[in-house]
Design an enzyme around this catalytic site. Structure first.
Site, PDB file in Angstrom:
ATOM      1  N   ARG A   1      14.619  44.178  60.741  1.00 33.11           N
ATOM      2  CA  ARG A   1      15.760  43.507  60.073  1.00 33.11           C
ATOM      3  C   ARG A   1      16.924  44.489  59.848  1.00 33.11           C
ATOM      4  O   ARG A   1      17.566  44.487  58.800  1.00 33.11           O
ATOM      5  CB  ARG A   1      15.348  42.906  58.729  1.00 33.11           C
TER       6      ARG A   1
ATOM      7  N   SER B   1      14.397  34.335  53.896  1.00 35.50           N
ATOM      8  CA  SER B   1      13.759  35.395  53.101  1.00 35.50           C
ATOM      9  C   SER B   1      14.837  36.158  52.330  1.00 35.50           C
ATOM     10  O   SER B   1      15.764  36.690  52.938  1.00 35.50           O
ATOM     11  CB  SER B   1      13.037  36.380  54.009  1.00 35.50           C
TER      12      SER B   1
ATOM     13  N   GLU C   1      17.163  41.317  51.941  1.00 40.18           N
ATOM     14  CA  GLU C   1      17.468  41.116  53.363  1.00 40.18           C
ATOM     15  C   GLU C   1      18.845  40.450  53.467  1.00 40.18           C
ATOM     16  O   GLU C   1      19.601  40.665  54.406  1.00 40.18           O
ATOM     17  CB  GLU C   1      16.385  40.220  53.971  1.00 40.18           C
TER      18      GLU C   1
HETATM   19  C1  LIG Z   1      16.021  28.651  56.282  1.00 43.22           C
HETATM   20  C2  LIG Z   1      16.327  30.010  56.857  1.00 43.22           C
HETATM   21  C3  LIG Z   1      15.394  30.638  57.662  1.00 43.22           C
HETATM   22  C4  LIG Z   1      15.660  31.910  58.208  1.00 43.22           C
HETATM   23  N1  LIG Z   1      14.711  32.494  59.006  1.00 43.22           N
HETATM   24  C5  LIG Z   1      14.943  33.706  59.561  1.00 43.22           C
HETATM   25  C6  LIG Z   1      13.972  34.324  60.409  1.00 43.22           C
HETATM   26  O1  LIG Z   1      12.918  33.767  60.689  1.00 43.22           O
HETATM   27  N2  LIG Z   1      14.262  35.550  60.921  1.00 43.22           N
HETATM   28  C7  LIG Z   1      15.437  36.177  60.668  1.00 43.22           C
HETATM   29  O2  LIG Z   1      15.622  37.294  61.183  1.00 43.22           O
HETATM   30  N3  LIG Z   1      16.381  35.619  59.870  1.00 43.22           N
HETATM   31  C8  LIG Z   1      16.175  34.402  59.316  1.00 43.22           C
HETATM   32  N4  LIG Z   1      17.114  33.833  58.499  1.00 43.22           N
HETATM   33  C9  LIG Z   1      18.356  34.556  58.201  1.00 43.22           C
HETATM   34  C10 LIG Z   1      19.545  34.161  59.110  1.00 43.22           C
HETATM   35  O3  LIG Z   1      19.290  32.963  59.768  1.00 43.22           O
HETATM   36  C11 LIG Z   1      19.831  35.236  60.164  1.00 43.22           C
HETATM   37  O4  LIG Z   1      20.048  36.469  59.550  1.00 43.22           O
HETATM   38  C12 LIG Z   1      21.048  34.874  61.023  1.00 43.22           C
HETATM   39  O5  LIG Z   1      21.174  35.791  62.096  1.00 43.22           O
HETATM   40  C13 LIG Z   1      22.344  34.861  60.211  1.00 43.22           C
HETATM   41  O6  LIG Z   1      23.347  34.312  61.029  1.00 43.22           O
HETATM   42  P1  LIG Z   1      24.729  33.823  60.425  1.00 43.22           P
HETATM   43  O7  LIG Z   1      25.612  33.503  61.587  1.00 43.22           O
HETATM   44  O8  LIG Z   1      24.520  32.740  59.460  1.00 43.22           O
HETATM   45  O9  LIG Z   1      25.237  35.152  59.694  1.00 43.22           O
HETATM   46  P2  LIG Z   1      26.088  35.262  58.349  1.00 43.22           P
HETATM   47  O10 LIG Z   1      25.218  34.901  57.201  1.00 43.22           O
HETATM   48  O11 LIG Z   1      27.364  34.540  58.500  1.00 43.22           O
HETATM   49  O12 LIG Z   1      26.356  36.823  58.323  1.00 43.22           O
HETATM   50  C14 LIG Z   1      25.309  37.731  58.137  1.00 43.22           C
HETATM   51  C15 LIG Z   1      25.864  39.170  58.260  1.00 43.22           C
HETATM   52  O13 LIG Z   1      26.271  39.424  59.593  1.00 43.22           O
HETATM   53  C16 LIG Z   1      27.657  39.782  59.639  1.00 43.22           C
HETATM   54  N5  LIG Z   1      28.199  39.136  60.846  1.00 43.22           N
HETATM   55  C17 LIG Z   1      28.150  37.815  61.158  1.00 43.22           C
HETATM   56  N6  LIG Z   1      28.704  37.611  62.360  1.00 43.22           N
HETATM   57  C18 LIG Z   1      29.136  38.807  62.807  1.00 43.22           C
HETATM   58  C19 LIG Z   1      29.829  39.242  63.977  1.00 43.22           C
HETATM   59  N7  LIG Z   1      30.167  38.384  64.942  1.00 43.22           N
HETATM   60  N8  LIG Z   1      30.137  40.562  64.098  1.00 43.22           N
HETATM   61  C20 LIG Z   1      29.781  41.452  63.125  1.00 43.22           C
HETATM   62  N9  LIG Z   1      29.140  41.094  61.990  1.00 43.22           N
HETATM   63  C21 LIG Z   1      28.828  39.785  61.839  1.00 43.22           C
HETATM   64  C22 LIG Z   1      28.256  39.225  58.357  1.00 43.22           C
HETATM   65  O14 LIG Z   1      29.405  39.966  57.990  1.00 43.22           O
HETATM   66  C23 LIG Z   1      27.109  39.386  57.391  1.00 43.22           C
HETATM   67  O15 LIG Z   1      27.066  40.703  56.898  1.00 43.22           O
HETATM   68  C24 LIG Z   1      16.892  32.556  57.942  1.00 43.22           C
HETATM   69  C25 LIG Z   1      17.838  31.900  57.146  1.00 43.22           C
HETATM   70  C26 LIG Z   1      17.570  30.646  56.613  1.00 43.22           C
HETATM   71  C27 LIG Z   1      18.604  29.951  55.775  1.00 43.22           C
END
Ligand SMILES: Cc1cc2nc3c(=O)[nH]c(=O)nc-3n(C[C@H](O)[C@H](O)[C@H](O)COP(=O)(O)OP(=O)(O)OC[C@H]3O[C@@H](n4cnc5c(N)ncnc54)[C@H](O)[C@@H]3O)c2cc1C
Length: 337
Positions: free
Chosen positions: A160, A234, A330
């Site tokens: 992570r 998480s 996380e």
């Molecule tokens: C129900 C649920 C289940 C989940 N299960 C998992 C799992 O099984 N495994 C797992 O690893 N994660 C899981 N996650 C966490 C999440 O889905 C991941 O971390 C996902 O990659 C976040 O994507 P996002 O586009 O929503 O990022 P955001 O929440 O919008 O951003 C997350 C971070 O990334 C940065 N960021 C976003 N886009 C960019 C970009 N283009 N360039 C640079 N920085 C950027 C943001 O500034 C922020 O710091 C889960 C979340 C939920 C709600």
């Protein structure tokens, strides 16, 4: 009038369902738009908002990455290189790959969020991490003011974790991600729950589609749907300890589960630690620890980011007092004074 004084509402853009405002919200549909931003300017990068906790109103702009598109760059005997825009929905890319029988990301089915955020915390699930298929990212380098490529071996991927969320935070904005996928891939069924789900369906020799479907079903039963109950998956990472520390803990707490890692360290499931401290299913005010998975904190309705942060702090304190282990979030905390 009220809305323009507060700024841009972020309620629809974060899976915790927090009502908060940024000074501005910009929709980034082309990498060229990023040239307007410089290091030191107050802005944050947003994908799907599924891994953030907004704990205050925010200074500066939120740049929502909406660059889309999926294309094949190369297709040969070594595999298929697929380039996707940062704003593409992650599960949409998984579906796209399944339709073309391209393997490598089926175990990451239904992880919410965007393609651009996937390398940031090196998303992982059911025995697979993004780093295993990551070829390179195209990033806007805010300092050099140009697009460059970041290859997998440079990205500092870990559990992570990556340099994107560490040393490179605030320097690189990911505009595209290139993955190396494979035809006729042998699916990874190393996780017992996945094997059991397939066996239950009578599937002995699963395709990547079978594995994806099994994982989607497992996830739907275990994790809350953010559109119904605000959450960011998480909240904490699992704990990592060295072998000496683990044997001390095992003596004191014989029931404590742990998984040895290739580097000899041990991963202790934080969900177990939290549950054993009595938090699972517990609600305080408008925040709760999810009844089916203690690692997930949920917004029961109308909670502020600060309330969730305080609840998380209490959970972490109990775990530290009981086991002497520090829980590391996380989720990315977004907070301004
Ligand atoms: C129900 C649920 C289940 C989940 N299960 C998992 C799992 O099984 N495994 C797992 O690893 N994660 C899981 N996650 C966490 C999440 O889905 C991941 O971390 C996902 O990659 C976040 O994507 P996002 O586009 O929503 O990022 P955001 O929440 O919008 O951003 C997350 C971070 O990334 C940065 N960021 C976003 N886009 C960019 C970009 N283009 N360039 C640079 N920085 C950027 C943001 O500034 C922020 O710091 C889960 C979340 C939920 C709600």
């Amino acid at each position: 009038m009220e809305q323009s004084r507060k700024g841009a509402p972020l309620l629809a853009y974060n899976s915790f369902g927090i009502e908060a405002y940024a000074e501005d919200l910009m929709h980034i549909r082309q990498a060229e738009q990023l040239a307007a931003y410089h290091p030191g300017m107050p802005f944050r990068i947003l994908g799907g908002g599924t891994n953030i906790l907004i704990a205050s109103n925010l200074q500066g702009a939120v740049l929502r990455m909406e660059i889309d598109g999926i294309e094949v760059l190369e297709d040969n005997a070594q595999g298929v290189w697929v380039r996707a825009g940062a704003g593409q929905v992650w599960h949409g890319l998984v579906e796209w790959a399944l339709e073309r029988d391209l393997g490598g990301i089926e175990n990451l089915s239904l992880i919410p969020g965007t393609v651009g955020a996937a390398p940031v915390q090196n998303i992982g699930a059911y025995g697979v991490e993004l780093s295993e298929v990551f070829a390179w990212a195209e990033v806007w380098d805010l300092e050099m003011r140009s697009i460059r490529k970041v290859k997998g071996e440079e990205a500092g991927f870990g559990y992570r974790d990556s340099h994107f969320k560490g040393a490179w935070k605030g320097r690189y904005i990911i505009t595209h991600v290139v993955l190396h996928l494979r035809r006729n891939a042998r699916p990874n069924t190393s996780y017992t729950v996945v094997r059991e789900a397939l066996e239950k369906k009578g599937i002995g020799d699963p395709s990547i589609r079978d594995v994806s479907e099994a994982i989607v079903e497992i996830r739907k039963t275990k994790l809350p749907d953010p559109s119904a109950l605000g959450n960011a998956g998480s909240f904490f990472k699992n704990c990592s300890v060295d072998a000496r520390r683990y044997s001390e803990l095992k003596l004191r707490f014989p029931g404590m589960p742990a998984f040895q890692q290739p580097d000899g360290s041990f991963k202790i499931p934080s969900g177990w630690l939290i549950e054993s401290c009595g938090w699972k299913g517990k609600q305080q005010g408008r925040v709760a620890c999810y009844a089916k998975q203690a690692l997930v904190l949920v917004n029961c309705g109308g909670a502020t980011g600060l309330e969730i942060l305080e609840f998380a702090g209490e959970v972490a304190r109990t775990v530290e007092d009981t086991y002497g282990l520090l829980l590391e979030p996380e989720v990315n905390i977004w907070e301004d004074n």
